[in-house]
Enzyme design. Sequence first.
Site, mmCIF file in Angstrom:
data_model
loop_
_atom_site.group_PDB
_atom_site.id
_atom_site.type_symbol
_atom_site.label_atom_id
_atom_site.label_comp_id
_atom_site.label_asym_id
_atom_site.label_seq_id
_atom_site.Cartn_x
_atom_site.Cartn_y
_atom_site.Cartn_z
ATOM 1 C CD GLU A 1 -2.874 -1.122 2.373
ATOM 2 O OE1 GLU A 1 -4.087 -1.258 2.161
ATOM 3 O OE2 GLU A 1 -2.401 -1.013 3.502
ATOM 4 C CB CYS B 1 2.963 7.157 3.433
ATOM 5 S SG CYS B 1 3.426 5.937 4.629
ATOM 6 C CB CYS C 1 6.743 -5.916 8.528
ATOM 7 S SG CYS C 1 8.056 -4.997 9.368
ATOM 8 C CB CYS D 1 6.028 -2.987 16.155
ATOM 9 S SG CYS D 1 7.715 -2.704 15.591
ATOM 10 C CB CYS E 1 2.735 -2.131 13.739
ATOM 11 S SG CYS E 1 2.791 -1.811 11.970
ATOM 12 C CB CYS F 1 0.690 5.569 11.533
ATOM 13 S SG CYS F 1 1.333 7.120 11.013
HETATM 14 N N1 SAH Z 1 9.362 -0.160 9.857
HETATM 15 C C1 SAH Z 1 9.577 1.259 9.763
HETATM 16 C C2 SAH Z 1 8.650 1.926 8.766
HETATM 17 C C3 SAH Z 1 7.197 1.945 9.186
HETATM 18 S S1 SAH Z 1 6.805 3.559 9.628
HETATM 19 C C4 SAH Z 1 9.452 1.864 11.137
HETATM 20 O O1 SAH Z 1 9.016 1.170 12.058
HETATM 21 O O2 SAH Z 1 9.812 3.021 11.329
HETATM 22 C C5 SAH Z 1 5.224 3.443 10.299
HETATM 23 C C6 SAH Z 1 5.113 4.235 11.589
HETATM 24 O O3 SAH Z 1 3.785 4.067 12.154
HETATM 25 C C7 SAH Z 1 6.064 3.721 12.630
HETATM 26 O O4 SAH Z 1 6.519 4.745 13.447
HETATM 27 C C8 SAH Z 1 5.172 2.794 13.398
HETATM 28 O O5 SAH Z 1 5.724 2.472 14.626
HETATM 29 C C9 SAH Z 1 3.900 3.599 13.476
HETATM 30 N N2 SAH Z 1 2.736 2.782 13.791
HETATM 31 C C10 SAH Z 1 2.590 1.458 13.608
HETATM 32 N N3 SAH Z 1 1.387 1.049 14.015
HETATM 33 C C11 SAH Z 1 0.733 2.134 14.473
HETATM 34 C C12 SAH Z 1 -0.575 2.344 14.969
HETATM 35 N N4 SAH Z 1 -1.440 1.350 15.085
HETATM 36 N N5 SAH Z 1 -0.929 3.598 15.323
HETATM 37 C C13 SAH Z 1 -0.045 4.615 15.166
HETATM 38 N N6 SAH Z 1 1.190 4.478 14.668
HETATM 39 C C14 SAH Z 1 1.583 3.243 14.318
#
Ligand code: SAH
Length: 384
Positions: free
Chosen positions: A108, A123, A130, A134, A137, A359
């Site tokens: 996406e 973005c 992945c 996390c 996420c 995000c």
């Molecule tokens: N893997 C890389 C690129 C992804 S960036 C990284 O972790 O930086 C996507 C961003 O959104 C990251 O900061 C991630 O931690 C954040 N994110 C992931 N899940 C989220 C959620 N449910 N709500 C808000 N932010 C989230």
Amino acid sequence: MKTTLDLSRAPSPGMTSLAGLSVEKLRETLIEMGLPEKQARMRASQLRRWLHHAGVQDFADMTNVSKDMRAELASRFTTKRPKIAEHKISVDGTQKWLVEFGPNVEGESVFIPNVASGTGALCVSSQVGCTLNCTFCHTGTQRLVRNLTAQEIVAQVLIARDGLGEWPADLENRKLSNIVFMGMGEPLYNLDNVAEAIDTLSDGEGLAIGRRRITVSTAGVAPEIPALGERTGAMLAISLHAVRNDLRDEIVPINRKYDLQTLFEAIKAYPGLSNAKRVTFEYVMLKGINDSLAEARDLVKLLSRIPAKVNLIPFNPWPGAIYECSDWDTIEAFADVLNRAGYSSPIRTPRGRDIFAACGQLRSESVKLSAAEKRRQTEASIAD
Ligand code: SAH
């Protein structure tokens, strides 16, 4: 000089697209096609302007390329982008494209317009799925399908420009002004392709998106952080989310491999950091987990002597998530502590939640993974 082209290779139905290729790859492709080196260099330079500056999708429109050459190119190559499997527009103007890179390989990209300035960020995804897992996420619940190629990363930008009707890629009044590698995947696990894509995106004769307008976000692959800066000159973003190792180990499991101290040593080694080139720290606000004022104060300490800004991201829910977003008052109080310490700390208003474009909400439906499989994948990715 007359050139004889090798016409023995008949065009096949699955012809390669030239759109999104780096100028070096374009040159190599033309050499393979039989062009002498010097001519290939000249043609590659023309092609990158047509493909990435003008955005043309038909070789016939490449008017400074000879007719024969245009016909020859059209018989061997296309200018196609990967297929758009789905395109959604949010009530707030955010747009999401689900792109089919291949059978069962879907990723996406999300365009986030800034209504006040008229500009916007795209973005992009660097991987489908992945390995990091996390816990907050959504993409983390998906198996890693594969790394995206540099061409596939650039193609996401071409698709967005097509959708926004933004060709040629003029510098004035751009809607798509910035790129953030904050879509699916961990860019530093795919650094070769990310670096090649950034070369193509920032090519002044093509898409011409300056390196300072490109931000790469990492969950903390510490050894690759200085290399990212040296190879790309991009802006750095760190998904921090916790200020203590015990909590970060749990919610950003790559911390078990590269702890906070290792991570911050790597950040300090990022080339060119200054007040004009700050690191962005992303901090997702999880109710009762990482949102206390004591943690805000610890964050200030952790950031000392680093040119930094903080993006506070209200947690975006997804089906099955075990967290809640912090209360608004708590987020504001947390931001106050940072602001008073001199760190710009905007609270990121969630965008595109209604179309699952915010995000951490990105996840293509093609691949599901059981909890046990996912655990094994994470263990493997953080093991040496
Ligand atoms: N893997 C890389 C690129 C992804 S960036 C990284 O972790 O930086 C996507 C961003 O959104 C990251 O900061 C991630 O931690 C954040 N994110 C992931 N899940 C989220 C959620 N449910 N709500 C808000 N932010 C989230």
